[in-house]
Design a protein around this motif. Sequence first.
Motif, mmCIF file in Angstrom:
data_model
loop_
_atom_site.group_PDB
_atom_site.id
_atom_site.type_symbol
_atom_site.label_atom_id
_atom_site.label_comp_id
_atom_site.label_asym_id
_atom_site.label_seq_id
_atom_site.Cartn_x
_atom_site.Cartn_y
_atom_site.Cartn_z
ATOM 1 N N VAL A 21 0.802 -1.103 -0.021
ATOM 2 C CA VAL A 21 0.075 -0.022 0.090
ATOM 3 C C VAL A 21 0.838 1.142 -0.188
ATOM 4 N N VAL A 22 1.873 1.412 0.994
ATOM 5 C CA VAL A 22 2.837 2.488 1.006
ATOM 6 C C VAL A 22 3.547 2.704 -0.381
ATOM 7 N N VAL A 23 4.125 1.588 -1.021
ATOM 8 C CA VAL A 23 4.803 1.752 -2.323
ATOM 9 C C VAL A 23 4.064 2.063 -3.218
ATOM 10 N N SER A 28 2.234 6.698 -6.776
ATOM 11 C CA SER A 28 1.111 7.464 -7.103
ATOM 12 C C SER A 28 1.496 8.910 -6.899
ATOM 13 N N ALA A 29 1.900 9.297 -5.835
ATOM 14 C CA ALA A 29 2.119 10.579 -5.320
ATOM 15 C C ALA A 29 3.059 11.415 -6.274
ATOM 16 N N VAL A 87 8.274 3.255 6.193
ATOM 17 C CA VAL A 87 7.942 4.317 7.156
ATOM 18 C C VAL A 87 8.252 5.668 6.446
ATOM 19 N N ALA A 88 9.497 5.813 6.095
ATOM 20 C CA ALA A 88 10.036 7.037 5.605
ATOM 21 C C ALA A 88 9.450 7.578 4.302
ATOM 22 N N ALA A 89 9.000 6.401 3.455
ATOM 23 C CA ALA A 89 8.288 6.463 2.239
ATOM 24 C C ALA A 89 6.876 7.084 2.418
ATOM 25 N N GLY A 92 7.107 10.600 2.889
ATOM 26 C CA GLY A 92 7.119 11.366 1.530
ATOM 27 C C GLY A 92 5.792 11.336 0.598
ATOM 28 N N GLY A 93 5.223 10.119 0.603
ATOM 29 C CA GLY A 93 4.066 10.039 -0.260
ATOM 30 C C GLY A 93 2.907 11.030 0.315
ATOM 31 N N MET A 94 2.499 10.895 1.581
ATOM 32 C CA MET A 94 1.290 11.731 2.285
ATOM 33 C C MET A 94 1.929 13.042 2.297
#
Length: 231
Positions: A21-23, A28-29, A87-89, A92-94
């Motif tokens: 999900v995070v990747v 997408s972001a 977690v770092a990703a 960045g995304g959100m």
Amino acid sequence: MVVAQVLSGVRPEPIRLTGVVVVLLAGSAVAFAAGRDGPGRAVGAFGAAMAVGYTAEWIGVRAGFPFGEYSYTSLLRPQLGGVPVIVAAAWGGMGLAAHAVATAIVRESGLKRWVAGALALTAWDLFLDPQMLRLGLWKWADEGPYRGVPISNFAGWLVVSLLVMGVIDVIVGRCAAAASGGLVAIYGVMTVMETLAFAAVFEPPDRGVAVAGGAAMGTFAVLAWRRGWPR
């Protein structure tokens, strides 16, 4: 991203899909940011936000500041210095999505936009921390009043989120005269999915978190939409 979120909510082992999900969120972001600002600025803004988030987490697990005293379990891997890379990703995304929301609400680059983005990003943690505690991905030394989360965590999120908004705005703020509809949509999708998950999907459901997180994130999502999304 939506499909992965749905599967993570209905499968008996949702931890395996958390990283997916995070990747997908981060990818997408960055893609939507690149469509507006160009690939170089998009990757630069994402990397800077990721670096700020990682640094804050690295300090946090060692010093108990700025979030409070906590630690990650071994379930999220790979880890770098005791902090899961994923977690770092997520920062960045959100971070990019929250900055787009702030850009739609506050048209001028500057402190007001940073504050709006910091509040929008911190609103997400009303969902994130209770969910991750359910999954056993991290733990607090001392439980707090919000589903075991201490108030210091949200104060820390505001401070770190303000830094995240600042570095993103320095890189893309002057170019981002208009909010990215795709990034605002990501924020809206996360709002809806998390609200539905806590209200009806998770077992047991937690409608208190659904209301708190849904109201907080929903306010920013609606404000962003009303003030000019999509454009």
